[in-house]
Design a protein around this motif. Structure first.
Motif, PDB file in Angstrom:
ATOM      1  N   THR A 206      -0.771  -5.014 -10.022  1.00 36.01           N
ATOM      2  CA  THR A 206      -1.428  -3.719  -9.827  1.00 36.01           C
ATOM      3  C   THR A 206      -1.802  -3.512  -8.363  1.00 36.01           C
ATOM      4  O   THR A 206      -1.618  -2.425  -7.804  1.00 36.01           O
ATOM      5  CB  THR A 206      -2.687  -3.625 -10.705  1.00 36.01           C
ATOM      6  OG1 THR A 206      -2.313  -3.783 -12.077  1.00 36.01           O
ATOM      7  CG2 THR A 206      -3.372  -2.280 -10.528  1.00 36.01           C
ATOM      8  N   ARG A 207      -2.318  -4.573  -7.724  1.00 41.35           N
ATOM      9  CA  ARG A 207      -2.672  -4.471  -6.300  1.00 41.35           C
ATOM     10  C   ARG A 207      -1.438  -4.179  -5.453  1.00 41.35           C
ATOM     11  O   ARG A 207      -1.472  -3.335  -4.554  1.00 41.35           O
ATOM     12  CB  ARG A 207      -3.338  -5.769  -5.831  1.00 41.35           C
ATOM     13  CG  ARG A 207      -4.782  -5.931  -6.263  1.00 41.35           C
ATOM     14  CD  ARG A 207      -5.469  -7.029  -5.466  1.00 41.35           C
ATOM     15  NE  ARG A 207      -4.825  -8.317  -5.682  1.00 41.35           N
ATOM     16  CZ  ARG A 207      -5.184  -9.178  -6.633  1.00 41.35           C
ATOM     17  NH1 ARG A 207      -6.172  -8.876  -7.455  1.00 41.35           N
ATOM     18  NH2 ARG A 207      -4.572 -10.339  -6.757  1.00 41.35           N
ATOM     19  N   GLU A 208      -0.336  -4.880  -5.745  1.00 41.31           N
ATOM     20  CA  GLU A 208       0.895  -4.665  -4.981  1.00 41.31           C
ATOM     21  C   GLU A 208       1.403  -3.237  -5.144  1.00 41.31           C
ATOM     22  O   GLU A 208       1.866  -2.611  -4.189  1.00 41.31           O
ATOM     23  CB  GLU A 208       1.960  -5.662  -5.436  1.00 41.31           C
ATOM     24  CG  GLU A 208       1.664  -7.102  -5.037  1.00 41.31           C
ATOM     25  CD  GLU A 208       2.711  -8.066  -5.557  1.00 41.31           C
ATOM     26  OE1 GLU A 208       3.687  -7.591  -6.183  1.00 41.31           O
ATOM     27  OE2 GLU A 208       2.564  -9.287  -5.343  1.00 41.31           O
ATOM     28  N   ALA A 212       1.787  -0.544  -2.155  1.00 41.60           N
ATOM     29  CA  ALA A 212       3.074   0.094  -1.878  1.00 41.60           C
ATOM     30  C   ALA A 212       2.944   1.611  -1.871  1.00 41.60           C
ATOM     31  O   ALA A 212       3.556   2.306  -1.054  1.00 41.60           O
ATOM     32  CB  ALA A 212       4.103  -0.346  -2.916  1.00 41.60           C
ATOM     33  N   GLN A 213       2.115   2.139  -2.770  1.00 39.73           N
ATOM     34  CA  GLN A 213       1.940   3.587  -2.853  1.00 39.73           C
ATOM     35  C   GLN A 213       1.141   4.137  -1.678  1.00 39.73           C
ATOM     36  O   GLN A 213       1.225   5.320  -1.362  1.00 39.73           O
ATOM     37  CB  GLN A 213       1.246   3.943  -4.170  1.00 39.73           C
ATOM     38  CG  GLN A 213       2.130   3.719  -5.393  1.00 39.73           C
ATOM     39  CD  GLN A 213       1.365   3.848  -6.693  1.00 39.73           C
ATOM     40  OE1 GLN A 213       0.138   3.871  -6.705  1.00 39.73           O
ATOM     41  NE2 GLN A 213       2.089   3.944  -7.796  1.00 39.73           N
ATOM     42  N   SER A 214       0.358   3.255  -1.018  1.00 38.49           N
ATOM     43  CA  SER A 214      -0.451   3.714   0.111  1.00 38.49           C
ATOM     44  C   SER A 214       0.307   3.679   1.434  1.00 38.49           C
ATOM     45  O   SER A 214      -0.191   4.157   2.451  1.00 38.49           O
ATOM     46  CB  SER A 214      -1.713   2.848   0.232  1.00 38.49           C
ATOM     47  OG  SER A 214      -1.374   1.514   0.572  1.00 38.49           O
ATOM     48  N   LEU A 215       1.528   3.112   1.433  1.00 38.66           N
ATOM     49  CA  LEU A 215       2.310   3.035   2.660  1.00 38.66           C
ATOM     50  C   LEU A 215       2.806   4.417   3.069  1.00 38.66           C
ATOM     51  O   LEU A 215       3.074   5.268   2.214  1.00 38.66           O
ATOM     52  CB  LEU A 215       3.507   2.097   2.463  1.00 38.66           C
ATOM     53  CG  LEU A 215       3.170   0.613   2.244  1.00 38.66           C
ATOM     54  CD1 LEU A 215       4.444  -0.161   1.930  1.00 38.66           C
ATOM     55  CD2 LEU A 215       2.478   0.039   3.472  1.00 38.66           C
ATOM     56  N   PRO A 216       2.957   4.659   4.380  1.00 41.06           N
ATOM     57  CA  PRO A 216       3.482   5.949   4.837  1.00 41.06           C
ATOM     58  C   PRO A 216       4.864   6.210   4.244  1.00 41.06           C
ATOM     59  O   PRO A 216       5.720   5.325   4.204  1.00 41.06           O
ATOM     60  CB  PRO A 216       3.557   5.775   6.359  1.00 41.06           C
ATOM     61  CG  PRO A 216       2.564   4.703   6.667  1.00 41.06           C
ATOM     62  CD  PRO A 216       2.590   3.772   5.497  1.00 41.06           C
ATOM     63  N   GLY A 217       5.064   7.413   3.763  1.00 39.99           N
ATOM     64  CA  GLY A 217       6.353   7.775   3.196  1.00 39.99           C
ATOM     65  C   GLY A 217       6.491   7.467   1.729  1.00 39.99           C
ATOM     66  O   GLY A 217       7.496   7.826   1.106  1.00 39.99           O
ATOM     67  N   ALA A 218       5.493   6.779   1.147  1.00 41.96           N
ATOM     68  CA  ALA A 218       5.560   6.476  -0.285  1.00 41.96           C
ATOM     69  C   ALA A 218       5.358   7.758  -1.073  1.00 41.96           C
ATOM     70  O   ALA A 218       4.565   8.623  -0.685  1.00 41.96           O
ATOM     71  CB  ALA A 218       4.490   5.460  -0.663  1.00 41.96           C
ATOM     72  N   PRO A 219       6.073   7.927  -2.188  1.00 46.33           N
ATOM     73  CA  PRO A 219       5.912   9.147  -2.989  1.00 46.33           C
ATOM     74  C   PRO A 219       4.505   9.253  -3.548  1.00 46.33           C
ATOM     75  O   PRO A 219       3.923   8.262  -3.995  1.00 46.33           O
ATOM     76  CB  PRO A 219       6.940   8.972  -4.114  1.00 46.33           C
ATOM     77  CG  PRO A 219       7.200   7.498  -4.177  1.00 46.33           C
ATOM     78  CD  PRO A 219       7.057   7.011  -2.770  1.00 46.33           C
ATOM     79  N   ALA A 220       3.941  10.424  -3.493  1.00 48.00           N
ATOM     80  CA  ALA A 220       2.582  10.640  -3.996  1.00 48.00           C
ATOM     81  C   ALA A 220       2.573  10.583  -5.512  1.00 48.00           C
ATOM     82  O   ALA A 220       3.526  10.998  -6.172  1.00 48.00           O
ATOM     83  CB  ALA A 220       2.059  11.997  -3.520  1.00 48.00           C
ATOM     84  N   GLN A 221       1.471  10.045  -6.063  1.00 46.89           N
ATOM     85  CA  GLN A 221       1.327  10.008  -7.510  1.00 46.89           C
ATOM     86  C   GLN A 221       0.994  11.393  -8.032  1.00 46.89           C
ATOM     87  O   GLN A 221       0.212  12.135  -7.433  1.00 46.89           O
ATOM     88  CB  GLN A 221       0.209   9.044  -7.921  1.00 46.89           C
ATOM     89  CG  GLN A 221       0.613   7.583  -7.870  1.00 46.89           C
ATOM     90  CD  GLN A 221      -0.482   6.726  -8.470  1.00 46.89           C
ATOM     91  OE1 GLN A 221      -1.625   6.779  -8.032  1.00 46.89           O
ATOM     92  NE2 GLN A 221      -0.132   5.950  -9.470  1.00 46.89           N
TER      93      GLN A 221
END
Length: 224
Positions: A206-208, A212-221
């Protein structure tokens, strides 16, 4: 045996099983036609969700039949109690019926051990699986895991249940040997460690995922 009779027996038998529930109230009811409401010792228990809400759970055993003869357990093999056993389909339907009537917000399910630890755990997992996958049940599920059950069964249980727990049985090796000689304290500890490993692995994953979602360019939830 009629379903209502099974429910009476297996809800009463479950009241001795630890469920992280609130307790301490004296038994009161209005079965005599006087007053209103009840505080009963079986059937519906109250527990706490991760967000702090107090929720009502249907608290039952799959069966009070058991192959073990632990001296401290009311459902031990030699105990002179009436026995009953739900089918998987009956537990699923009871949970859905009580939920639709707004009596509960989830299920606490434990069991005596029948045939083997793996067979019993398979039955518990199947209840949770059917609720989640076949009926899209989104309420709370707490499964009591069975000592000695295969790790893959515990993993399956964790995919469907909100909470897993396991009974410590007795706090000392000498006490276990005296009152439950058929059980192995080391195996119980290993089972508890196995559950903990699954929990820690889930938290790490879950942390990973969040990182990953907080990285620049990651798709928004998408908002739920």
């Amino acid at each position: 045996m009629e379903l209502q009779r099974k429910l009476f027996i297996l809800a009463d038998a479950a009241k001795y099983d630890a469920s992280c529930a609130s307790s301490g109230s004296q038994g009161r009811d209005s079965l005599d036609g006087k007053g209103m409401g009840s505080v009963t010792g079986m059937g519906i228990c109250h527990s706490y969700a991760p967000d702090g809400r107090c929720i009502s759970l249907l608290k039952i055993l799959l069966t009070n039949v058991c192959i073990f003869d632990c001296r401290y357990c009311i459902n031990r093999k030699s105990s002179n109690v009436q026995r009953a056993r739900f089918t998987v389909a009956e537990v699923v339907q009871l949970t859905l019926d009580f939920y639709r009537r707004n009596c509960i917000e989830g299920l606490f399910l434990s069991s005596g051990i029948i045939r083997s630890s793996d067979y019993t755990m398979e039955q518990l997992v199947e209840v949770a699986r059917r609720l989640r996958e076949e009926h899209d049940f989104r309420g709370y599920i707490h499964l009591k895991t069975i000592p000695d059950a295969a790790p893959e069964l515990l993993a399956q249980a964790g995919r469907h249940a909100d909470r897993l727990s396991i009974n410590v049985e007795l706090p000392t090796a000498s006490g276990l040997a005296q009152f439950a000689p058929e059980k192995d304290g080391q195996r119980i500890r290993q089972a508890m460690q196995g559950v903990d490993r699954h929990v820690q692995a889930w938290r790490a994953a879950t942390r990973e995922q969040r990182q990953a979602q907080s990285l620049p360019g990651a798709p928004a939830q998408r908002a739920a």
